[in-house]
Design an enzyme around this catalytic site. Structure first.
Site, PDB file in Angstrom:
ATOM      1  N   LYS A 213       0.834  -1.357   0.008  1.00 53.91           N
ATOM      2  CA  LYS A 213      -0.107  -0.106  -0.053  1.00 53.91           C
ATOM      3  C   LYS A 213       0.891   1.140   0.032  1.00 53.91           C
ATOM      4  O   LYS A 213       1.858   1.282   0.467  1.00 53.91           O
ATOM      5  CB  LYS A 213      -1.036  -0.048   1.027  1.00 53.91           C
ATOM      6  CG  LYS A 213      -2.197  -0.977   0.737  1.00 53.91           C
ATOM      7  CD  LYS A 213      -3.315  -1.000   1.924  1.00 53.91           C
ATOM      8  CE  LYS A 213      -4.355  -2.026   1.159  1.00 53.91           C
ATOM      9  NZ  LYS A 213      -5.417  -2.509   2.119  1.00 53.91           N
ATOM     10  N   ARG A 253      -2.983 -10.175   4.524  1.00 46.86           N
ATOM     11  CA  ARG A 253      -3.273 -10.436   3.459  1.00 46.86           C
ATOM     12  C   ARG A 253      -2.163  -9.601   2.385  1.00 46.86           C
ATOM     13  O   ARG A 253      -1.968  -8.504   2.659  1.00 46.86           O
ATOM     14  CB  ARG A 253      -4.561  -9.648   3.248  1.00 46.86           C
ATOM     15  CG  ARG A 253      -5.193  -9.853   1.636  1.00 46.86           C
ATOM     16  CD  ARG A 253      -6.543  -8.895   1.479  1.00 46.86           C
ATOM     17  NE  ARG A 253      -6.735  -9.198   0.008  1.00 46.86           N
ATOM     18  CZ  ARG A 253      -6.446  -8.046  -0.810  1.00 46.86           C
ATOM     19  NH1 ARG A 253      -5.558  -7.302  -0.756  1.00 46.86           N
ATOM     20  NH2 ARG A 253      -6.800  -8.280  -2.036  1.00 46.86           N
TER      21      ARG A 253
HETATM   22  N1  PMM Z   1      -7.194  -4.326   0.642  1.00 39.71           N
HETATM   23  C1  PMM Z   1      -7.356  -4.400  -0.699  1.00 39.71           C
HETATM   24  C2  PMM Z   1      -8.229  -5.333  -1.196  1.00 39.71           C
HETATM   25  N2  PMM Z   1      -8.929  -6.196  -0.294  1.00 39.71           N
HETATM   26  N3  PMM Z   1      -9.449  -6.988   1.819  1.00 39.71           N
HETATM   27  C3  PMM Z   1      -9.326  -6.900   3.158  1.00 39.71           C
HETATM   28  N4  PMM Z   1      -9.920  -7.583   4.128  1.00 39.71           N
HETATM   29  N5  PMM Z   1      -8.231  -6.260   3.601  1.00 39.71           N
HETATM   30  C4  PMM Z   1      -7.585  -5.421   2.985  1.00 39.71           C
HETATM   31  O1  PMM Z   1      -6.859  -4.469   3.367  1.00 39.71           O
HETATM   32  C5  PMM Z   1      -7.604  -5.089   1.459  1.00 39.71           C
HETATM   33  C6  PMM Z   1      -8.603  -6.400   0.860  1.00 39.71           C
HETATM   34  C7  PMM Z   1      -6.670  -3.842  -1.691  1.00 39.71           C
HETATM   35  O2  PMM Z   1      -5.529  -4.203  -2.157  1.00 39.71           O
HETATM   36  P1  PMM Z   1      -5.031  -4.694  -3.519  1.00 39.71           P
HETATM   37  O3  PMM Z   1      -6.108  -4.205  -4.565  1.00 39.71           O
HETATM   38  O4  PMM Z   1      -3.748  -4.041  -3.586  1.00 39.71           O
HETATM   39  O5  PMM Z   1      -4.975  -6.387  -3.483  1.00 39.71           O
END
Ligand code: PMM
Length: 276
Positions: A213, A253
């Site tokens: 992030k 994650r």
């Molecule tokens: N962040 C993203 C997508 N899904 N789900 C959870 N539970 N927590 C998060 O912080 C989260 C998520 C965004 O990340 P990406 O698009 O870079 O994968």
């Protein structure tokens, strides 16, 4: 959720053309399936399959498009014995994903985007990740206003939990997530990580999603002050993973599984004071 011996590692497969760090890489169905299997080989405990980008400013995809992206990938990974979660804000997608074999529903809106979500999760009997969220990607930046971010996120999560429980999701199926980067500026993210113990006081397992992030890149700028690109923030992600696991996170994650799988094992040995 049962207490685990160590923090779990959730590997990310974004079946999207436009996700922040890996958009387009796994958009093709076969590439997504191969990547999910590779993440398991690298040590992922769960593979999180998503079909809608949540990057700041992203537009929504249609229900049909989201279903077409995620369902075949989930079905194929489930057939290979991979524990899969679905990253969706839509109840209909969650329902189809569970029918295709998903074992967990990860809802970045914590039930706010689709009021039918909690009922679907309750009926499916699967764990439910309820993330802190204040609005869709197109306007989440304007909602990143807090007087005391830890207290407010905690209160807003507690309200979500009450509603989810009222819809029939059992207490032991709920996982909470502070939603790093979602209507949060870098300082908010760091405050939430430092305040993880106050979020844990709500009594639910915590999932932390810091991987790649922007706040990590902003912490580690180059000599000219330019934020480090996400492609070089995997080491910083692993550092967050070790600290989050040591602070009691249930799951992290992450996009790059290998170093994070190592980090959770290091944290577990540190916590136990031994390698076994
Ligand atoms: N962040 C993203 C997508 N899904 N789900 C959870 N539970 N927590 C998060 O912080 C989260 C998520 C965004 O990340 P990406 O698009 O870079 O994968």
């Amino acid at each position: 959720m049962p207490a685990e011996e160590r923090c779990l590692v959730m590997g990310v497969v974004n079946v999207t053309p436009d996700s922040f760090s890996d958009g387009g890489q796994w958009f093709d169905e076969d590439a997504a399936i191969r990547h999910g299997l590779e993440l398991v080989r690298q040590g992922a405990d769960i593979v999180d399959v998503g079909g809608e980008s949540t990057r700041p400013g992203a537009a929504r995809v249609s229900l049909e498009e989201e279903l077409a992206r995620v369902v075949p990938v989930i079905r194929a990974l489930d057939r290979e014995g991979v524990p899969v979660s679905v990253d969706t804000m839509r109840a209909e997608v969650a329902q189809a994903a569970v029918e295709a074999g998903a074992k967990l529903v990860n809802d970045v809106s914590g039930g706010l985007a689709d009021h039918g979500m909690a009922r679907v999760v309750a009926a499916a009997g699967v764990p439910y990740v309820v993330m802190h969220w204040r609005g869709h990607s197109h306007d989440m930046e304007s909602r990143a206003v807090y007087a005391d971010v830890v207290t407010e996120v905690r209160e807003e999560l507690a309200k979500r939990v009450d509603l989810v429980l009222a819809e029939g999701v059992p207490e032991n199926q709920i996982v909470l997530d502070p939603g790093l980067g979602f209507a949060k500026h870098p300082e908010h993210n760091w405050s939430l990580l430092a305040g993880m113990d106050r979020l844990a006081e709500l009594g639910y397992p915590l999932l932390i999603g810091a991987s790649r992030k922007r706040f990590l890149g902003r912490l580690l700028p180059g000599p000219d002050g330019t934020p480090r690109p996400f492609s070089r923030s995997d080491d910083a992600t692993a550092a967050v993973t070790a600290l989050a696991a040591r602070a009691g996170a249930w799951c992290v994650r992450v996009h790059r599984v290998g170093p994070n799988a190592d980090a959770v094992r290091v944290a577990a040995a540190w916590t136990r004071g031994g390698s076994r």
